[in-house]
Design a protein around this motif. Structure first.
Motif, PDB file in Angstrom:
ATOM      1  N   TRP A 150       0.840  -1.199   0.000  1.00  0.00           N
ATOM      2  CA  TRP A 150       0.000   0.000   0.000  1.00  0.00           C
ATOM      3  C   TRP A 150       0.877   1.251   0.000  1.00  0.00           C
ATOM      4  N   THR A 151       0.702   2.129  -0.996  1.00  0.00           N
ATOM      5  CA  THR A 151       1.476   3.374  -1.090  1.00  0.00           C
ATOM      6  C   THR A 151       0.570   4.586  -1.253  1.00  0.00           C
ATOM      7  N   ILE A 152      -0.737   4.398  -1.196  1.00  0.00           N
ATOM      8  CA  ILE A 152      -1.690   5.432  -1.599  1.00  0.00           C
ATOM      9  C   ILE A 152      -2.021   6.354  -0.432  1.00  0.00           C
ATOM     10  N   GLU A 153      -1.786   7.633  -0.629  1.00  0.00           N
ATOM     11  CA  GLU A 153      -2.191   8.663   0.325  1.00  0.00           C
ATOM     12  C   GLU A 153      -3.205   9.548  -0.399  1.00  0.00           C
ATOM     13  N   ALA A 154      -4.489   9.283  -0.165  1.00  0.00           N
ATOM     14  CA  ALA A 154      -5.559   9.894  -0.955  1.00  0.00           C
ATOM     15  C   ALA A 154      -5.631  11.403  -0.746  1.00  0.00           C
ATOM     16  N   THR A 155      -5.712  12.131  -1.871  1.00  0.00           N
ATOM     17  CA  THR A 155      -5.921  13.574  -1.823  1.00  0.00           C
ATOM     18  C   THR A 155      -7.237  13.960  -2.488  1.00  0.00           C
ATOM     19  N   ASP A 156      -7.911  12.986  -3.107  1.00  0.00           N
ATOM     20  CA  ASP A 156      -9.195  13.214  -3.753  1.00  0.00           C
ATOM     21  C   ASP A 156      -9.910  11.883  -3.832  1.00  0.00           C
ATOM     22  N   ASP A 157     -11.068  11.849  -4.526  1.00  0.00           N
ATOM     23  CA  ASP A 157     -11.825  10.604  -4.607  1.00  0.00           C
ATOM     24  C   ASP A 157     -11.538   9.827  -5.883  1.00  0.00           C
ATOM     25  N   ILE A 196       8.686  -9.357  -3.738  1.00  0.00           N
ATOM     26  CA  ILE A 196       7.497  -8.540  -3.949  1.00  0.00           C
ATOM     27  C   ILE A 196       6.669  -9.171  -5.057  1.00  0.00           C
ATOM     28  N   LEU A 197       5.405  -9.423  -4.767  1.00  0.00           N
ATOM     29  CA  LEU A 197       4.502 -10.064  -5.716  1.00  0.00           C
ATOM     30  C   LEU A 197       3.341  -9.115  -5.996  1.00  0.00           C
ATOM     31  N   LEU A 198       3.091  -8.819  -7.272  1.00  0.00           N
ATOM     32  CA  LEU A 198       2.061  -7.858  -7.644  1.00  0.00           C
ATOM     33  C   LEU A 198       0.985  -8.492  -8.513  1.00  0.00           C
ATOM     34  N   ALA A 199      -0.268  -8.087  -8.268  1.00  0.00           N
ATOM     35  CA  ALA A 199      -1.379  -8.413  -9.166  1.00  0.00           C
ATOM     36  C   ALA A 199      -1.371  -7.353 -10.263  1.00  0.00           C
ATOM     37  N   ARG A 200      -1.114  -7.753 -11.489  1.00  0.00           N
ATOM     38  CA  ARG A 200      -0.740  -6.820 -12.552  1.00  0.00           C
ATOM     39  C   ARG A 200      -1.671  -5.614 -12.697  1.00  0.00           C
ATOM     40  N   THR A 201      -3.000  -5.829 -12.666  1.00  0.00           N
ATOM     41  CA  THR A 201      -3.935  -4.742 -12.926  1.00  0.00           C
ATOM     42  C   THR A 201      -4.759  -4.341 -11.704  1.00  0.00           C
ATOM     43  N   ASP A 202      -4.311  -4.696 -10.527  1.00  0.00           N
ATOM     44  CA  ASP A 202      -4.931  -4.219  -9.291  1.00  0.00           C
ATOM     45  C   ASP A 202      -4.491  -2.773  -9.049  1.00  0.00           C
ATOM     46  N   ASN A 203      -5.421  -1.924  -8.630  1.00  0.00           N
ATOM     47  CA  ASN A 203      -5.100  -0.501  -8.449  1.00  0.00           C
ATOM     48  C   ASN A 203      -3.975  -0.279  -7.447  1.00  0.00           C
ATOM     49  N   THR A 204      -3.998  -1.008  -6.344  1.00  0.00           N
ATOM     50  CA  THR A 204      -2.957  -0.848  -5.327  1.00  0.00           C
ATOM     51  C   THR A 204      -1.597  -1.262  -5.878  1.00  0.00           C
ATOM     52  N   ALA A 205      -1.580  -2.371  -6.622  1.00  0.00           N
ATOM     53  CA  ALA A 205      -0.327  -2.839  -7.228  1.00  0.00           C
ATOM     54  C   ALA A 205       0.169  -1.856  -8.292  1.00  0.00           C
ATOM     55  N   LEU A 206      -0.750  -1.297  -9.079  1.00  0.00           N
ATOM     56  CA  LEU A 206      -0.362  -0.317 -10.097  1.00  0.00           C
ATOM     57  C   LEU A 206       0.280   0.908  -9.449  1.00  0.00           C
ATOM     58  N   ALA A 207      -0.288   1.357  -8.331  1.00  0.00           N
ATOM     59  CA  ALA A 207       0.274   2.517  -7.640  1.00  0.00           C
ATOM     60  C   ALA A 207       1.670   2.206  -7.113  1.00  0.00           C
ATOM     61  N   PHE A 208       1.842   1.007  -6.526  1.00  0.00           N
ATOM     62  CA  PHE A 208       3.166   0.637  -6.028  1.00  0.00           C
ATOM     63  C   PHE A 208       4.167   0.546  -7.176  1.00  0.00           C
ATOM     64  N   ALA A 209       3.770  -0.105  -8.276  1.00  0.00           N
ATOM     65  CA  ALA A 209       4.668  -0.283  -9.415  1.00  0.00           C
ATOM     66  C   ALA A 209       5.119   1.056  -9.974  1.00  0.00           C
ATOM     67  N   ASP A 210       4.237   2.049  -9.944  1.00  0.00           N
ATOM     68  CA  ASP A 210       4.575   3.385 -10.430  1.00  0.00           C
ATOM     69  C   ASP A 210       5.672   4.002  -9.553  1.00  0.00           C
ATOM     70  N   HIS A 211       5.530   3.868  -8.232  1.00  0.00           N
ATOM     71  CA  HIS A 211       6.564   4.378  -7.330  1.00  0.00           C
ATOM     72  C   HIS A 211       7.854   3.568  -7.453  1.00  0.00           C
ATOM     73  N   TRP A 212       7.720   2.264  -7.619  1.00  0.00           N
ATOM     74  CA  TRP A 212       8.860   1.354  -7.673  1.00  0.00           C
ATOM     75  C   TRP A 212       9.842   1.738  -8.782  1.00  0.00           C
ATOM     76  N   LYS A 213       9.322   2.325  -9.855  1.00  0.00           N
ATOM     77  CA  LYS A 213      10.177   2.719 -10.986  1.00  0.00           C
ATOM     78  C   LYS A 213      10.977   3.977 -10.683  1.00  0.00           C
ATOM     79  N   GLY A 214      10.631   4.682  -9.599  1.00  0.00           N
ATOM     80  CA  GLY A 214      11.253   5.964  -9.314  1.00  0.00           C
ATOM     81  C   GLY A 214      12.629   5.853  -8.689  1.00  0.00           C
TER      82      GLY A 214
END
Length: 266
Positions: free
Chosen positions: A130-137, A206-224
């Motif tokens: 989990w990497t999501i810090e919500a700022t909107d809906d 680290i194991l990711l579900a390819r198209t899960d929203n939480t995994a997508l958010a982590f993968a985006d940060h992981w590339k940074g």
């Protein structure tokens, strides 16, 4: 054999389940979100049964304020002591144990990243941290980008756009969020996870579900850039699913196989 037990934590009593086995390496399952130790769709109970059948003892527990455990639920960022005491209880309940692999999904994975150091845990298996810090809906930016790319491949979605079947205000908001690269201050959750993973002394898978929203958010940060040291030392694998909890039979089989690989190597 599966049996119920409990252990003390900060003046409270935490309920736990031990699936016994003869192996000297065991699996400690940390529940994510506000889930009880059985897990979503009974996923953690089923994983425990399969892993113990393969010869590895498994310990699951409800953190403070969840399920059968007493105390107050203050979220995953308050669970450092729960994790430490659970690892200690696992060793007490299983005297022949020599190594512990800890598993967590979602914010339980993030909790293990942040708090597993100096707990007697020897390796980590982290799913969809989990990497999501919500700022909107709106969903995470990475999830929005992925969704729009899929829609652009679908002629029906393009027809909806030109015929007025799409909420333009929502579309514009989503495009703005998807196109904005937000910096991460040092106190942000992704930045703290990067710091902890970069400093980790134990093997991390680290194991990711390819198209899960939480995994997508982590993968985006992981590339940074902040995760560059961690990328060099952590193993990462992806399951072709959108199921956050790996609920489908083929997803469960994929997850179990990879957990067993880590246990065998620990």
């Amino acid at each position: 054999m599966r049996r119920l037990t409990s252990f003390p934590c900060a003046g409270e009593t935490l309920a736990a389940t031990l699936d016994e086995a003869a192996g000297t390496t065991g699996l400690l399952i940390v529940s994510g979100g506000n889930e009880i130790r059985i897990g979503a769709h009974r996923g953690m109970a089923e994983l425990a049964a399969m892993v113990s059948a393969a010869g590895y003892p498994v310990f699951r527990y409800d953190r403070r304020g969840i399920g059968d455990s007493t105390g107050e639920n203050n979220g995953f960022e308050s669970t450092a002591e729960d994790i430490r005491e659970a690892a200690a209880a696992f060793r007490r309940e299983t005297p022949h144990l020599t190594r512990i692999v800890a598993f967590g999904n979602c914010d339980a994975a993030s909790a293990l990243i942040l708090f597993s150091a100096n707990t007697g845990i020897d390796a980590l298996v982290l799913t969809n941290p989990w990497t999501i810090e919500a700022t909107d809906d709106l969903p995470p930016a990475a999830a929005i980008r992925s969704r729009y790319l899929e829609k652009l491949k679908n002629p029906r979605e393009l027809l909806r756009l030109v015929t007025g079947g799409v909420n333009i205000r929502k579309l514009v908001s989503g495009l703005l969020k998807a196109s904005t690269k937000q910096s991460q201050p040092p106190a942000s959750l992704p930045a703290r996870l990067a710091t902890a993973l970069n400093a980790a002394q134990t093997p991390v898978s680290i194991l990711l579900a390819r198209t899960d929203n939480t995994a997508l958010a982590f993968a985006d940060h992981w590339k940074g850039e902040p995760f560059t040291p961690a990328r060099a030392r952590c193993a990462l694998d992806t399951c072709d699913t959108d199921s956050h909890s790996f609920a489908r039979p083929q997803d469960k089989a994929w997850l179990t196989e990879r957990v067993l690989v880590v246990l065998a190597a620990a």
